[in-house]
Design an enzyme around this catalytic site. Structure first.
Site, PDB file in Angstrom:
ATOM      1  N   ARG A   1      41.412  22.377 -60.351  1.00 35.22           N
ATOM      2  CA  ARG A   1      40.777  21.478 -59.264  1.00 35.22           C
ATOM      3  C   ARG A   1      41.281  21.755 -57.854  1.00 35.22           C
ATOM      4  O   ARG A   1      42.310  22.283 -57.636  1.00 35.22           O
ATOM      5  CB  ARG A   1      41.175  19.996 -59.739  1.00 35.22           C
ATOM      6  CG  ARG A   1      40.526  19.352 -60.579  1.00 35.22           C
ATOM      7  CD  ARG A   1      38.897  18.822 -60.195  1.00 35.22           C
ATOM      8  NE  ARG A   1      38.235  18.116 -61.450  1.00 35.22           N
ATOM      9  CZ  ARG A   1      37.779  18.788 -62.265  1.00 35.22           C
ATOM     10  NH1 ARG A   1      37.649  20.102 -62.545  1.00 35.22           N
ATOM     11  NH2 ARG A   1      36.828  17.946 -63.340  1.00 35.22           N
TER      12      ARG A   1
ATOM     13  N   GLU B   1      35.243  20.845 -51.648  1.00 35.69           N
ATOM     14  CA  GLU B   1      34.024  21.685 -52.013  1.00 35.69           C
ATOM     15  C   GLU B   1      32.743  20.479 -52.335  1.00 35.69           C
ATOM     16  O   GLU B   1      33.189  19.301 -52.398  1.00 35.69           O
ATOM     17  CB  GLU B   1      34.088  22.235 -53.507  1.00 35.69           C
ATOM     18  CG  GLU B   1      34.573  21.019 -54.830  1.00 35.69           C
ATOM     19  CD  GLU B   1      34.649  21.854 -55.956  1.00 35.69           C
ATOM     20  OE1 GLU B   1      34.177  21.427 -57.093  1.00 35.69           O
ATOM     21  OE2 GLU B   1      35.628  22.587 -56.001  1.00 35.69           O
TER      22      GLU B   1
ATOM     23  N   HIS C   1      32.337  26.651 -58.913  1.00 38.54           N
ATOM     24  CA  HIS C   1      32.724  25.708 -59.873  1.00 38.54           C
ATOM     25  C   HIS C   1      31.904  25.647 -60.970  1.00 38.54           C
ATOM     26  O   HIS C   1      31.244  24.831 -61.541  1.00 38.54           O
ATOM     27  CB  HIS C   1      32.743  24.301 -59.277  1.00 38.54           C
ATOM     28  CG  HIS C   1      33.340  23.100 -59.928  1.00 38.54           C
ATOM     29  ND1 HIS C   1      34.337  22.311 -59.176  1.00 38.54           N
ATOM     30  CD2 HIS C   1      33.823  23.010 -61.241  1.00 38.54           C
ATOM     31  CE1 HIS C   1      35.168  21.550 -60.266  1.00 38.54           C
ATOM     32  NE2 HIS C   1      34.900  22.124 -61.385  1.00 38.54           N
TER      33      HIS C   1
END
Length: 335
Positions: free
Chosen positions: A240, A269, A287
């Site tokens: 993460r 992000e 991601h």
């Protein structure tokens, strides 16, 4: 009988919308609009359940403004978008999508490791720019992967899958650090040895981060930790954003205190720290570690089935706060 109402906050497979529609009135964001908190609250009015993707924050303010909400089902294994304590206090169930993305994410973690260590993206850009004129002995010479030491910070399902790939596929000595040590049997299966965090940082040639995000893990890799790593090392983050101090990482990469990095997640992000964007020795992906069609479909179906199971039968496949399931009926929210 009137069907309960649920909200799907992001675009998702039409098959999943059809599955939910068998049980619910579905308000679906198939246009994939980005909502702020006020817009999310507005769309949640009257909804008994919400299908989230990890980018929608469910906190005490949202819960207070949406008194009919009973369940939040994340289409992700991570759930740092949930204030789980507030949800539990309010009798709202949280669910996630564990297990189904383990192997796919582990594959991608290794892909990032190989790409960063062997300078795959940097050399491709060089070739595409028409700069390849002749061979040279040290042209894009990167780090060895086979037989080098693989370090893993966070040894859950994905960490264990990465360990197996390193130990069995690349003949790598594997060291790991975790909040709790694995059993000797699992360590043997993974070919992994438990070490302190300090030893992990000091000895790993390639360090992969697979720990969940929390207040405790925020900037688990910062300037101090980066300084403890080998200057020749590779760092991979598929966990993460926020686990790594991206500004400190960019500084270490820019000044040669770390050789390379592969990042699939970032602080803030989808915004990426501009210093990282300017570097050649970091592989950046948006991601997508779990992004295969079969895995994403399975994740979405699991999130849908958590909604269906709870709102139709009071059960869920992957509850995050299972104590909500055992609340007396009068203490549970009513849709």
């Amino acid at each position: 009988m009137v069907k309960p109402e649920v909200l799907v906050t992001r675009a998702v497979f039409p098959e999943v919308i059809a599955r939910l529609s068998e049980h619910f009135q579905v308000d679906s964001n198939q246009s994939d609009e980005t909502w702020n908190k006020a817009e999310l609250i507005e769309r949640l009015q009257g909804k008994a359940g919400v299908f989230t993707t990890g980018s929608e924050r469910i906190d005490a303010d949202v819960l207070a403004a949406c008194p009919r909400l009973q369940i939040c089902a994340n289409m992700a294994v991570g759930y740092n978008n949930f204030d789980l304590d507030a949800m539990t206090d309010q009798g709202v169930l949280g669910t996630n999508a564990p297990d189904v993305l383990t192997q796919t994410t582990a594959d991608f973690g290794f892909a990032l490791l190989l790409a960063a260590a062997r300078r795959v993206c940097e050399s491709e850009h060089y070739l595409r720019a028409g700069q390849w004129r002749r061979w040279r002995y040290d042209m894009f010479a990167g780090a060895e992967v086979h037989g080098s030491t693989l370090g893993i910070l966070g040894m859950g399902r994905i960490g264990q899958a990465i360990a197996k790939r390193g130990a069995m596929g690349f003949d790598m000595p594997v060291v790991y650090h975790n909040r709790s040590r694995l059993t000797p049997e699992i360590e043997a299966i993974c070919g992994a040895r438990y070490v302190s965090k300090e030893e992990l940082l000091r000895t790993a040639d390639h360090l992969v981060l697979v720990l969940p995000y929390s207040h405790q893990s925020h900037h688990a890799i910062g300037a101090s930790e980066l300084d403890q790593m080998k200057a020749s090392a590779t760092l991979v983050n598929i966990a993460r954003g926020g686990i790594v101090d991206d500004a400190a990482l960019a500084d270490a990469l820019r000044h040669g205190r770390l050789a390379a990095a592969g990042l699939d997640v970032f602080e803030g992000e989808p915004t990426v720290h501009p210093a990282l964007l300017a570097l050649k020795n970091v592989v950046l992906t948006p991601h997508i570690a779990s992004a295969t069609m079969p895995t994403r479909m399975t994740m979405a179906i699991l999130a849908a089935d958590n909604l269906i199971g709870f709102l139709t039968a009071g059960q869920a496949i992957a509850p995050l706060n299972p104590q909500v399931l055992s609340l007396p009926q009068h203490a549970q929210r009513k849709g």
